[in-house]
Design a protein around this motif. Structure first.
Motif, PDB file in Angstrom:
ATOM      1  N   ALA A   1      28.239  89.847  66.293  1.00 13.03           N
ATOM      2  CA  ALA A   1      28.708  91.096  65.684  1.00 13.03           C
ATOM      3  C   ALA A   1      30.072  91.503  66.246  1.00 13.03           C
ATOM      4  O   ALA A   1      30.306  92.668  66.566  1.00 13.03           O
ATOM      5  CB  ALA A   1      27.676  92.202  65.877  1.00 13.03           C
ATOM      6  N   ASN A   2      30.947  90.507  66.381  1.00 18.58           N
ATOM      7  CA  ASN A   2      32.326  90.709  66.856  1.00 18.58           C
ATOM      8  C   ASN A   2      32.419  91.244  68.285  1.00 18.58           C
ATOM      9  O   ASN A   2      33.392  91.895  68.646  1.00 18.58           O
ATOM     10  CB  ASN A   2      33.112  91.597  65.885  1.00 18.58           C
ATOM     11  CG  ASN A   2      34.615  91.399  66.033  1.00 18.58           C
ATOM     12  OD1 ASN A   2      35.062  90.359  66.528  1.00 18.58           O
ATOM     13  ND2 ASN A   2      35.392  92.376  65.637  1.00 18.58           N
ATOM     14  N   ARG A   3      31.419  90.926  69.092  1.00 12.41           N
ATOM     15  CA  ARG A   3      31.476  91.299  70.506  1.00 12.41           C
ATOM     16  C   ARG A   3      31.218  90.069  71.369  1.00 12.41           C
ATOM     17  O   ARG A   3      30.770  89.055  70.889  1.00 12.41           O
ATOM     18  CB  ARG A   3      30.441  92.384  70.801  1.00 12.41           C
ATOM     19  CG  ARG A   3      30.683  93.639  69.953  1.00 12.41           C
ATOM     20  CD  ARG A   3      29.807  94.771  70.383  1.00 12.41           C
ATOM     21  NE  ARG A   3      30.178  95.221  71.722  1.00 12.41           N
ATOM     22  CZ  ARG A   3      29.474  96.128  72.404  1.00 12.41           C
ATOM     23  NH1 ARG A   3      28.391  96.645  71.901  1.00 12.41           N
ATOM     24  NH2 ARG A   3      29.860  96.491  73.617  1.00 12.41           N
ATOM     25  N   TRP A   4      31.545  90.189  72.627  1.00 13.48           N
ATOM     26  CA  TRP A   4      31.313  89.188  73.669  1.00 13.48           C
ATOM     27  C   TRP A   4      32.289  88.014  73.625  1.00 13.48           C
ATOM     28  O   TRP A   4      32.121  87.028  74.319  1.00 13.48           O
ATOM     29  CB  TRP A   4      29.864  88.670  73.664  1.00 13.48           C
ATOM     30  CG  TRP A   4      28.867  89.783  73.690  1.00 13.48           C
ATOM     31  CD1 TRP A   4      28.068  90.183  72.655  1.00 13.48           C
ATOM     32  CD2 TRP A   4      28.617  90.696  74.773  1.00 13.48           C
ATOM     33  NE1 TRP A   4      27.327  91.281  73.013  1.00 13.48           N
ATOM     34  CE2 TRP A   4      27.632  91.621  74.324  1.00 13.48           C
ATOM     35  CE3 TRP A   4      29.112  90.816  76.065  1.00 13.48           C
ATOM     36  CZ2 TRP A   4      27.148  92.639  75.116  1.00 13.48           C
ATOM     37  CZ3 TRP A   4      28.625  91.833  76.854  1.00 13.48           C
ATOM     38  CH2 TRP A   4      27.654  92.730  76.378  1.00 13.48           C
ATOM     39  N   ARG A   5      33.361  88.119  72.820  1.00 12.26           N
ATOM     40  CA  ARG A   5      34.339  87.026  72.764  1.00 12.26           C
ATOM     41  C   ARG A   5      35.054  86.843  74.101  1.00 12.26           C
ATOM     42  O   ARG A   5      35.562  85.774  74.412  1.00 12.26           O
ATOM     43  CB  ARG A   5      35.392  87.318  71.692  1.00 12.26           C
ATOM     44  CG  ARG A   5      34.842  87.413  70.267  1.00 12.26           C
ATOM     45  CD  ARG A   5      36.002  87.506  69.276  1.00 12.26           C
ATOM     46  NE  ARG A   5      35.586  87.942  67.958  1.00 12.26           N
ATOM     47  CZ  ARG A   5      35.146  87.126  66.986  1.00 12.26           C
ATOM     48  NH1 ARG A   5      35.057  85.839  67.204  1.00 12.26           N
ATOM     49  NH2 ARG A   5      34.802  87.598  65.809  1.00 12.26           N
ATOM     50  N   GLU A   6      35.132  87.917  74.893  1.00  7.84           N
ATOM     51  CA  GLU A   6      35.912  87.919  76.129  1.00  7.84           C
ATOM     52  C   GLU A   6      35.233  87.217  77.302  1.00  7.84           C
ATOM     53  O   GLU A   6      35.860  86.992  78.334  1.00  7.84           O
ATOM     54  CB  GLU A   6      36.243  89.365  76.527  1.00  7.84           C
ATOM     55  CG  GLU A   6      35.039  90.225  76.969  1.00  7.84           C
ATOM     56  CD  GLU A   6      34.201  90.764  75.795  1.00  7.84           C
ATOM     57  OE1 GLU A   6      34.362  90.307  74.656  1.00  7.84           O
ATOM     58  OE2 GLU A   6      33.357  91.641  76.049  1.00  7.84           O
ATOM     59  N   LEU A   7      33.956  86.866  77.157  1.00  7.09           N
ATOM     60  CA  LEU A   7      33.264  86.203  78.273  1.00  7.09           C
ATOM     61  C   LEU A   7      33.961  84.890  78.610  1.00  7.09           C
ATOM     62  O   LEU A   7      34.236  84.086  77.724  1.00  7.09           O
ATOM     63  CB  LEU A   7      31.801  85.904  77.915  1.00  7.09           C
ATOM     64  CG  LEU A   7      30.887  87.088  77.596  1.00  7.09           C
ATOM     65  CD1 LEU A   7      29.505  86.566  77.190  1.00  7.09           C
ATOM     66  CD2 LEU A   7      30.787  88.031  78.792  1.00  7.09           C
ATOM     67  N   PRO A   8      34.258  84.637  79.881  1.00 12.56           N
ATOM     68  CA  PRO A   8      34.941  83.388  80.250  1.00 12.56           C
ATOM     69  C   PRO A   8      34.008  82.168  80.270  1.00 12.56           C
ATOM     70  O   PRO A   8      34.449  81.042  80.477  1.00 12.56           O
ATOM     71  CB  PRO A   8      35.496  83.687  81.652  1.00 12.56           C
ATOM     72  CG  PRO A   8      34.627  84.761  82.192  1.00 12.56           C
ATOM     73  CD  PRO A   8      34.098  85.557  81.020  1.00 12.56           C
ATOM     74  N   PHE A   9      32.715  82.398  80.060  1.00 12.09           N
ATOM     75  CA  PHE A   9      31.728  81.306  80.032  1.00 12.09           C
ATOM     76  C   PHE A   9      31.031  81.341  78.670  1.00 12.09           C
ATOM     77  O   PHE A   9      31.255  82.258  77.872  1.00 12.09           O
ATOM     78  CB  PHE A   9      30.699  81.472  81.165  1.00 12.09           C
ATOM     79  CG  PHE A   9      29.904  82.752  81.067  1.00 12.09           C
ATOM     80  CD1 PHE A   9      28.696  82.786  80.382  1.00 12.09           C
ATOM     81  CD2 PHE A   9      30.384  83.924  81.645  1.00 12.09           C
ATOM     82  CE1 PHE A   9      27.976  83.970  80.267  1.00 12.09           C
ATOM     83  CE2 PHE A   9      29.660  85.121  81.533  1.00 12.09           C
ATOM     84  CZ  PHE A   9      28.460  85.135  80.841  1.00 12.09           C
TER      85      PHE A   9
END
Ligand code: IMP
Ligand code: MG
Length: 180
Positions: free
Chosen positions: A166-174
């Motif tokens: 839902a367009n979230r969590w893209r920023e996780l480095p893993f």
């Protein structure tokens, strides 16, 4: 699967350091079999993190690509593909006569990549190869294979490293998966 998840619902699958090591070997595979002046077409939104890292790994190997972006959508805010692919935003460069590398986050049904490849070949690209960070096996709905694959992942919904829920969590480095 509940639309509002918290970080504790995301289980680690591929670590940041495993991603970084794989980028080096993946870039080598690409540089060994494609021309230095290839054109990269990155499929937004999911592949922006992977593309940014990949081009810098390719730089070290002497690759000097042109990079363009195409936004395609086959999912709404759900985890089930609608099956139909739309161009939301097109590339601005001409692919005619170019050796193209399409870069995407994940190969699942193959509909998105199949659509992108056919479209670029139709526009006159000389050759079109595909690099994906992730591949889910046994989910293919079309006859398409990636030429370069970072990791094969189990059939779970994954997020992070550009991939969203839902367009979230893209920023996780893993890369992690959501337990559903
Ligand atoms: P396709 O089914 O191969 O066409 O995949 C289409 C797109 O769905 C991919 O480019 C991703 O953006 C998205 N997608 C597929 N599987 C996942 C997943 O597990 N997590 C997040 N996005 C996914
Ligand atoms: Mg995508």
């Amino acid at each position: 699967m509940n639309i509002s998840i918290s970080e504790s619902d995301i289980k680690p699958l591929i670590s940041e350091s495993d991603i970084n090591s794989r980028l080096v070997t993946l870039a080598k595979e690409i540089a060994d079999s494609m021309p230095r002046d290839m054109m990269i077409v990155s499929l937004l939104r999911g592949s922006f993190v992977f593309t940014a890292d990949l081009i810098r790994s390719l730089y070290v190997l002497g690759v000097r690509p042109q990079v363009d972006f195409m936004t395609l959508a086959s999912y709404g805010d759900s985890t089930i593909s609608s099956g139909k692919v739309n161009i939301i935003r097109d590339i601005s460069d001409d692919v005619k006569g170019r050796e193209v590398l399409i870069v995407d986050d994940i190969l699942e049904s193959g509909r998105t990549l199949n659509f992108a490849k056919e479209e670029l070949l139709k526009r006159g690209a000389d050759n079109c190869k595909i690099a994906v960070m992730l591949e889910k096996p046994d989910k293919r709905k079309t006859q398409i294979d990636a030429d370069f694959v970072g990791f094969v992942v189990p059939d779970k919904f994954v997020v992070g490293y550009g991939l969203d829920y839902a367009n979230r969590w893209r920023e996780l480095p893993f890369i992690g998966f959501i337990e559903g």
